[in-house]
Motif scaffolding. Structure first.
Motif, PDB file in Angstrom:
ATOM      1  N   ILE A   1       8.456  13.745 -13.581  1.00 44.56           N
ATOM      2  CA  ILE A   1       7.434  14.163 -14.548  1.00 44.56           C
ATOM      3  C   ILE A   1       6.368  15.015 -13.861  1.00 44.56           C
ATOM      4  O   ILE A   1       5.921  16.032 -14.409  1.00 44.56           O
ATOM      5  N   ARG A   2       5.958  14.612 -12.632  1.00 39.97           N
ATOM      6  CA  ARG A   2       4.929  15.387 -11.934  1.00 39.97           C
ATOM      7  C   ARG A   2       5.417  16.809 -11.652  1.00 39.97           C
ATOM      8  O   ARG A   2       4.677  17.779 -11.813  1.00 39.97           O
ATOM      9  N   ASN A   3       6.652  16.934 -11.228  1.00 42.16           N
ATOM     10  CA  ASN A   3       7.193  18.271 -10.946  1.00 42.16           C
ATOM     11  C   ASN A   3       7.329  19.091 -12.224  1.00 42.16           C
ATOM     12  O   ASN A   3       7.111  20.311 -12.220  1.00 42.16           O
ATOM     13  N   TRP A   4       7.703  18.430 -13.315  1.00 42.09           N
ATOM     14  CA  TRP A   4       7.861  19.156 -14.592  1.00 42.09           C
ATOM     15  C   TRP A   4       6.505  19.646 -15.104  1.00 42.09           C
ATOM     16  O   TRP A   4       6.423  20.680 -15.752  1.00 42.09           O
ATOM     17  N   LEU A   5       5.463  18.885 -14.806  1.00 40.30           N
ATOM     18  CA  LEU A   5       4.126  19.296 -15.260  1.00 40.30           C
ATOM     19  C   LEU A   5       3.617  20.515 -14.501  1.00 40.30           C
ATOM     20  O   LEU A   5       2.695  21.200 -14.966  1.00 40.30           O
ATOM     21  N   LYS A   6       4.175  20.801 -13.341  1.00 39.08           N
ATOM     22  CA  LYS A   6       3.743  21.958 -12.560  1.00 39.08           C
ATOM     23  C   LYS A   6       4.366  23.256 -13.036  1.00 39.08           C
ATOM     24  O   LYS A   6       3.967  24.333 -12.586  1.00 39.08           O
TER      25      LYS A   6
ATOM     26  N   ARG B   1       0.827  -1.206   0.000  1.00 38.90           N
ATOM     27  CA  ARG B   1       0.000   0.000   0.000  1.00 38.90           C
ATOM     28  C   ARG B   1       0.868   1.265   0.000  1.00 38.90           C
ATOM     29  O   ARG B   1       0.613   2.228  -0.707  1.00 38.90           O
ATOM     30  N   GLU B   2       1.925   1.243   0.823  1.00 45.01           N
ATOM     31  CA  GLU B   2       2.816   2.396   0.885  1.00 45.01           C
ATOM     32  C   GLU B   2       3.533   2.636  -0.446  1.00 45.01           C
ATOM     33  O   GLU B   2       3.690   3.779  -0.887  1.00 45.01           O
ATOM     34  N   VAL B   3       3.940   1.573  -1.092  1.00 42.94           N
ATOM     35  CA  VAL B   3       4.632   1.710  -2.382  1.00 42.94           C
ATOM     36  C   VAL B   3       3.702   2.317  -3.430  1.00 42.94           C
ATOM     37  O   VAL B   3       4.085   3.221  -4.185  1.00 42.94           O
ATOM     38  N   ILE B   4       2.462   1.854  -3.448  1.00 40.43           N
ATOM     39  CA  ILE B   4       1.525   2.406  -4.445  1.00 40.43           C
ATOM     40  C   ILE B   4       1.228   3.866  -4.145  1.00 40.43           C
ATOM     41  O   ILE B   4       1.130   4.707  -5.058  1.00 40.43           O
ATOM     42  N   PHE B   5       1.084   4.198  -2.840  1.00 43.59           N
ATOM     43  CA  PHE B   5       0.892   5.598  -2.486  1.00 43.59           C
ATOM     44  C   PHE B   5       2.071   6.453  -2.970  1.00 43.59           C
ATOM     45  O   PHE B   5       1.894   7.567  -3.477  1.00 43.59           O
ATOM     46  N   MET B   6       3.271   5.908  -2.773  1.00 51.08           N
ATOM     47  CA  MET B   6       4.458   6.648  -3.219  1.00 51.08           C
ATOM     48  C   MET B   6       4.440   6.848  -4.737  1.00 51.08           C
ATOM     49  O   MET B   6       4.749   7.939  -5.244  1.00 51.08           O
ATOM     50  N   LEU B   7       4.075   5.802  -5.480  1.00 49.87           N
ATOM     51  CA  LEU B   7       4.043   5.924  -6.939  1.00 49.87           C
ATOM     52  C   LEU B   7       2.961   6.895  -7.404  1.00 49.87           C
ATOM     53  O   LEU B   7       3.080   7.517  -8.464  1.00 49.87           O
ATOM     54  N   LEU B   8       1.924   7.042  -6.590  1.00 53.56           N
ATOM     55  CA  LEU B   8       0.860   7.997  -6.927  1.00 53.56           C
ATOM     56  C   LEU B   8       1.209   9.421  -6.520  1.00 53.56           C
ATOM     57  O   LEU B   8       0.400  10.331  -6.692  1.00 53.56           O
ATOM     58  N   GLY B   9       2.374   9.610  -5.918  1.00 54.81           N
ATOM     59  CA  GLY B   9       2.805  10.946  -5.537  1.00 54.81           C
ATOM     60  C   GLY B   9       2.343  11.375  -4.178  1.00 54.81           C
ATOM     61  O   GLY B   9       2.399  12.580  -3.859  1.00 54.81           O
TER      62      GLY B   9
ATOM     63  N   ALA C   1      11.876   3.057  -5.418  1.00 60.41           N
ATOM     64  CA  ALA C   1      12.196   4.476  -5.253  1.00 60.41           C
ATOM     65  C   ALA C   1      12.717   5.076  -6.559  1.00 60.41           C
ATOM     66  O   ALA C   1      12.412   6.231  -6.900  1.00 60.41           O
ATOM     67  N   VAL C   2      13.534   4.304  -7.284  1.00 60.78           N
ATOM     68  CA  VAL C   2      14.025   4.789  -8.584  1.00 60.78           C
ATOM     69  C   VAL C   2      12.860   5.051  -9.524  1.00 60.78           C
ATOM     70  O   VAL C   2      12.802   6.082 -10.221  1.00 60.78           O
ATOM     71  N   LEU C   3      11.900   4.120  -9.544  1.00 55.32           N
ATOM     72  CA  LEU C   3      10.727   4.309 -10.392  1.00 55.32           C
ATOM     73  C   LEU C   3       9.897   5.502  -9.924  1.00 55.32           C
ATOM     74  O   LEU C   3       9.402   6.305 -10.725  1.00 55.32           O
ATOM     75  N   GLY C   4       9.770   5.652  -8.608  1.00 50.99           N
ATOM     76  CA  GLY C   4       9.014   6.785  -8.073  1.00 50.99           C
ATOM     77  C   GLY C   4       9.684   8.115  -8.363  1.00 50.99           C
ATOM     78  O   GLY C   4       9.008   9.124  -8.620  1.00 50.99           O
ATOM     79  N   ASN C   5      11.032   8.144  -8.309  1.00 48.63           N
ATOM     80  CA  ASN C   5      11.747   9.386  -8.650  1.00 48.63           C
ATOM     81  C   ASN C   5      11.488   9.792 -10.096  1.00 48.63           C
ATOM     82  O   ASN C   5      11.347  10.976 -10.407  1.00 48.63           O
ATOM     83  N   SER C   6      11.421   8.800 -10.990  1.00 49.98           N
ATOM     84  CA  SER C   6      11.134   9.108 -12.396  1.00 49.98           C
ATOM     85  C   SER C   6       9.745   9.699 -12.548  1.00 49.98           C
ATOM     86  O   SER C   6       9.535  10.698 -13.254  1.00 49.98           O
ATOM     87  N   ILE C   7       8.767   9.096 -11.861  1.00 49.46           N
ATOM     88  CA  ILE C   7       7.399   9.610 -11.960  1.00 49.46           C
ATOM     89  C   ILE C   7       7.307  10.998 -11.332  1.00 49.46           C
ATOM     90  O   ILE C   7       6.640  11.905 -11.864  1.00 49.46           O
ATOM     91  N   ASN C   8       7.971  11.182 -10.175  1.00 47.62           N
ATOM     92  CA  ASN C   8       7.929  12.504  -9.534  1.00 47.62           C
ATOM     93  C   ASN C   8       8.604  13.570 -10.383  1.00 47.62           C
ATOM     94  O   ASN C   8       8.225  14.745 -10.352  1.00 47.62           O
TER      95      ASN C   8
END
Length: 906
Positions: A290-295, A235-243, A281-288
């Motif tokens: 993109i999320r930060n770039w979209l802001k 659950r924590e990992v999915i929350f992390m991937l969701l930002g 965490a590496v995968l989450g950093n990649s997604i984050n």
């Protein structure tokens, strides 16, 4: 175009369209136009005469009465009477307009139609007074009373009713008083469910006090860890991937995520779980990333499109992660939940997200002005890389993302190619408008230019380097057509005929495209897209240049004026100029006289506009004719200038016309030599007898023959071998050119070849100087022969070139072989010299005996001819033009023929 000119043009078009051509002539149409323009130019508006309007209305009312339509006449009269009370200054104009718009009102008017003009009577709006009068607000029925539905169904409920329904405490107080001492307050307390509370506390694993000591590093340091379940970690990992913020992952100062070492799963080793969480965490950093770039707040359209495309794809990833969470954590679904399964699932869902994050990082490291097309380049490279490694899903993901962004980049390109227009908002486009005013003759080359970076590279994505030139040319063609007055209509194909540029049409159109490299497939598609717009505009511009601007006529004019294509007219002009030189006219190269001569001679040709033809002498060319005539270089003072239309001048540059001028001078020099030799009369009987018999006669005739032969061979080489063949080839290539740039390249290549083949190029200066020196030898020979033979063989023109005093000395020593003349006026020029090639001066010749002069000129001729032949062979072997070898072989063949005819060796 100003306002008055626009009105005049529109008025002329209106009269032309309305007037009948068969019944009106040009004079009448011009009168109509002048009358209309006077009316339009009158600033005072014509006011309507109200008395005329009233008279027309009275007549119309009277007409209705005569036609027994009294009802219609009465209706008109009553409305006019009503209108008189509310009329203003514009009433006559309105009535006049209605009268002019009316069509047989007495016949077509219907009195029943007046009823349709009456507005519908709407009912009066309902008021509160009417509502209260119908239903008073006196609470007679108890509708406004507060009812306590929680009380028992007894008569005591009437005492518990309260008028204040908003106060719960007062209601409870009344109820408590009614029950009395038997009431238990604990009944009002809702006791919590301890079991549910314990479940919630147990779910908050980070608050659990159950800890174990775990060895986690090589130094065997002991760290306390919280034991939790694998489901909680999932659950924590999915929350992390969701930002979302989590307890397992900590956010660092640089925005990256790191794994907390305080948690473990009881049945897994700490190292294994830490390694797997770091991969998440590496995968989450990649997604984050993109999320930060979209802001970010981007203003460049291409980057905004990239943001929108990434936001859409990231939304799909979030939806898929939420579905995975539901599938793994809902107990009703019989699915084995594990971190390994989750990693495989999330890796499949995110797909190329880590690759996109790397692209964003590399894009941000580029200069700000290069970020848009740098991002496109990285997307293109990623698409090619995914295809090369066989990643079909990543290939499709990147290709679709690339085409989504590329469509935005195509918008300024499409506007440029279809309308020839640029916008200051087109950031990242590689075409810009010149900031300064450009003359019309340089519009094609100077009005627009390609943007380059600091290193001189084209400011365009690398996958468009090949097509950038066509894109640039197409837009310039459309802009050039507008300058030619062809209107702003789109000369390209319509949008429906434009080839599609998307993943389906480019990459999956057929099996061949699916197997071909993406770079090749895209190049083929973009070439078709560019060609669909390039062909049409370029073809229209070529036709316009040929038919309306007179490109072909201009080329004909240049060829006739500078290359003597019309030999008869060119010979007449040259003969008159040479005669003026031979007569010793100081103004032989006067600009007004030469312009009149050229215009009068070539004005009979339809391709030449005499208003554009001028001849101007060079500065300082008015010198002593007896001195300047001794060198062929004198003819360089004649500058023929033909003014081309500005549209044609964009094709034929001024630098090219300079080469035309140099070729013209070279031809004039050859014709000058030929003219002097052909007009020279060699009469054997006029030559004095010598002890050597016929030796001098032989030298004179032989030298004249060799000089005339060389002049004829040189003139034939220039006109037939070089100019005629090269011009025919140029005209054919010009007709087959695809666009204006190719036409310009064809003509520039043609001029460059002429410069080489005519031996006037700078690196061929020694050969050209040798030829001029050999032509100067003609002047030395004719002057020496005239000096020797005197008046007997001189015509009036050549006779005038010898001063009187010297002519007397020549007559007194006619029988001697040598000529001791020392007139300094004829010995000032060194025009016959050739630097290091031949040391022949006019002064040296004046001091030599005649026979020695002839021998010296024979030797100089042979020496110069050998040098020319050797030089032609040398430059040909060094990779030169094939025509040089033809010229050299023609000279060698002439020498051999002469040796064969005379039986002499050189």
């Amino acid at each position: 175009m100003d306002h008055e000119a626009s009105i005049a043009l529109l008025t002329e078009q209106l009269i032309t369209r309305l007037a009948d051509p068969s019944s009106t002539d040009a004079t009448q149409r011009r009168q109509f136009q002048q009358s209309a323009l006077r009316t339009f130019s009158d600033p005072r508006p014509a006011r309507t005469n109200p008395f005329d309007v009233n008279a027309q209305l009275a007549g119309l009312e009277e007409k209705f009465g005569i036609l027994n339509n009294e009802e219609l006449a009465g209706a008109l009269q009553s409305r006019l009477r009503e209108l008189s009370h509310i009329s203003d200054k514009w009433t006559p104009e309105v009535l006049s307009l209605l009268l002019q718009l009316s069509d047989q009102p007495a016949k077509k008017s219907n009195i029943e139609d007046l009823a349709l003009l009456k507005p519908d009577l709407l009912p009066a709006p309902l008021t509160w007074a009417e509502i209260i009068a119908d239903d008073p607000l006196d609470n007679r029925d108890g509708i406004w009373d507060v009812v306590d539905f929680a009380a028992d169904e007894s008569d005591e409920n009437d005492d518990l009713l309260s008028n204040d329904s908003s106060s719960v405490d007062s209601t409870l107080d009344v109820e408590f008083e009614a029950k009395g001492a038997d009431f238990d307050a604990d009944e009002l307390i809702v006791h919590a469910d301890d079991a549910a509370l314990h479940d919630i506390v147990d779910a908050q694993f980070w608050r659990t006090s159950k800890r174990v000591e775990v060895t986690n590093d090589p130094q065997h340091e002991i760290h306390p860890s919280i034991v939790t379940s694998e489901a909680q970690i999932i659950r924590e990992v999915i929350f992390m991937l969701l930002g979302l913020p989590t307890s397992i992952y900590n956010s660092n100062k640089d925005g990256t995520l790191s794994v907390s070492s305080s948690y473990k799963i009881g049945h897994l080793s700490q190292n294994s779980i830490a390694h797997l969480l770091r991969k998440f965490a590496v995968l989450g950093n990649s997604i984050n990333t993109i999320r930060n770039w979209l802001k970010r707040d981007e203003t460049v359209p291409l980057l905004q499109t990239f943001q929108a495309a990434l936001a859409s794809r990231l939304g799909e990833v979030d939806v898929a992660l939420s579905a995975t969470q539901a599938k793994m954590l809902v107990s009703s679904v019989s699915v084995t939940s594990s971190l390994l399964n989750l990693f495989d699932e999330t890796s499949h869902i995110t797909g190329s997200v880590p690759q996109v994050a790397k692209i964003l990082a590399r894009t941000d490291s580029s200069p700000k002005e290069q970020m848009p097309f740098r991002m496109l380049e990285l997307l293109f490279d990623a698409t090619c890389a995914n295809q090369s490694i066989g990643d079909a899903k990543g290939y499709k993901f990147m290709a679709i993302l690339f085409f989504d962004c590329f469509h935005t980049y195509l918008k300024p390109i499409r506007r440029w190619m279809e309308n020839g227009a640029l916008s200051r908002h087109d950031q990242g486009f590689f075409v810009s408008l010149h900031s300064e005013q450009v003359p019309p003759s340089s519009l094609w080359h100077g009005q627009h230019h390609l943007i380059q970076d600091a290193e001189g590279k084209l400011y365009v994505p690398k996958f468009l380097h090949v097509g950038a030139k066509k894109i640039f040319t197409t837009g310039k063609s459309v802009s050039f057509l507008k300058m030619l007055g062809q209107g702003t209509e789109n000369p390209t194909v319509e949008a429906r005929d434009e080839p599609a540029l998307n993943y389906e049409s480019v990459c999956t159109k057929d099996n061949l495209n699916a197997l071909s490299p993406f770079s090749e497939v895209f190049d083929e598609a973009i070439d078709k897209w560019i060609a669909s717009k390039h062909r049409s505009s370029s073809h229209i511009l070529r036709q316009c240049l040929e038919n309306q601007c007179g490109l072909g006529k201009s080329l004909d004019a240049l060829e006739i004026l500078y290359f003597s294509r019309n030999g008869a007219l060119s010979f007449n002009v040259a003969r008159i100029i040479f005669d003026r030189m031979d007569r010793g006219m100081e103004a032989w190269n006067d600009g007004f006289l030469l312009t009149e001569l050229f215009q009068g001679t070539f004005g009979v040709l339809p391709c030449i506009d005499i208003e554009c033809l001028t001849v101007r002498p060079s500065a300082g060319s008015y010198q002593d004719i007896r001195t300047t005539r001794r060198s062929m270089k004198t003819l360089r003072s004649i500058h023929v200038w033909y003014t081309l239309p500005w549209s044609v001048a964009n094709i034929i540059k001024e630098e090219s016309v300079t080469v035309y001028q140099r070729i013209f001078v070279f031809l004039m020099q050859v014709q000058r030599a030929k003219h002097m030799l052909e007009r020279q009369r060699l009469l054997k009987s006029a030559l004095p007898a010598t002890e050597t018999g016929d030796g001098e006669n032989h030298l004179v005739f032989s030298l004249r023959h060799r000089l005339l032969w060389f002049a004829n061979v040189l003139l034939t080489y220039l006109t037939d071998v070089v100019l005629s063949a090269a011009t025919s080839e140029m005209r054919a290539n010009m007709a087959a050119a695809e666009d204006v740039d190719e036409m310009i390249a064809v003509h520039e290549n043609y001029v460059s070849r002429l410069e080489k083949q005519c031996l006037i190029e700078k690196r061929l200066a020694p050969l050209h100087q040798a030829i001029i020196s050999l032509l100067d030898l003609v002047i030395l020979f004719t002057d020496a022969h005239h000096s020797y033979t005197g008046q007997t063989t001189l015509d009036l023109m050549n006779h005038s070139m010898i001063p009187t005093a010297r002519r007397q000395r020549i007559l007194s020593t006619r029988g001697r072989k040598s000529d001791q003349a020392s007139d300094s006026s004829d010995d000032d020029d060194d025009a016959g010299s050739n630097g290091n090639i031949a040391d022949v001066s006019y002064m040296a010749f004046a001091e030599m005996p005649y026979a020695q002069r002839l021998l010296k000129m024979h030797a100089t001729f042979s020496k110069l001819l050998d040098f020319i032949i050797a030089g032609l062979h040398g430059v040909h072997r060094a990779g030169g033009e094939s025509c040089w070898e033809i010229f050299a072989e023609s000279l060698i063949a002439g020498i051999r023929k002469r040796q064969k005819d005379t039986g002499m060796k050189r």
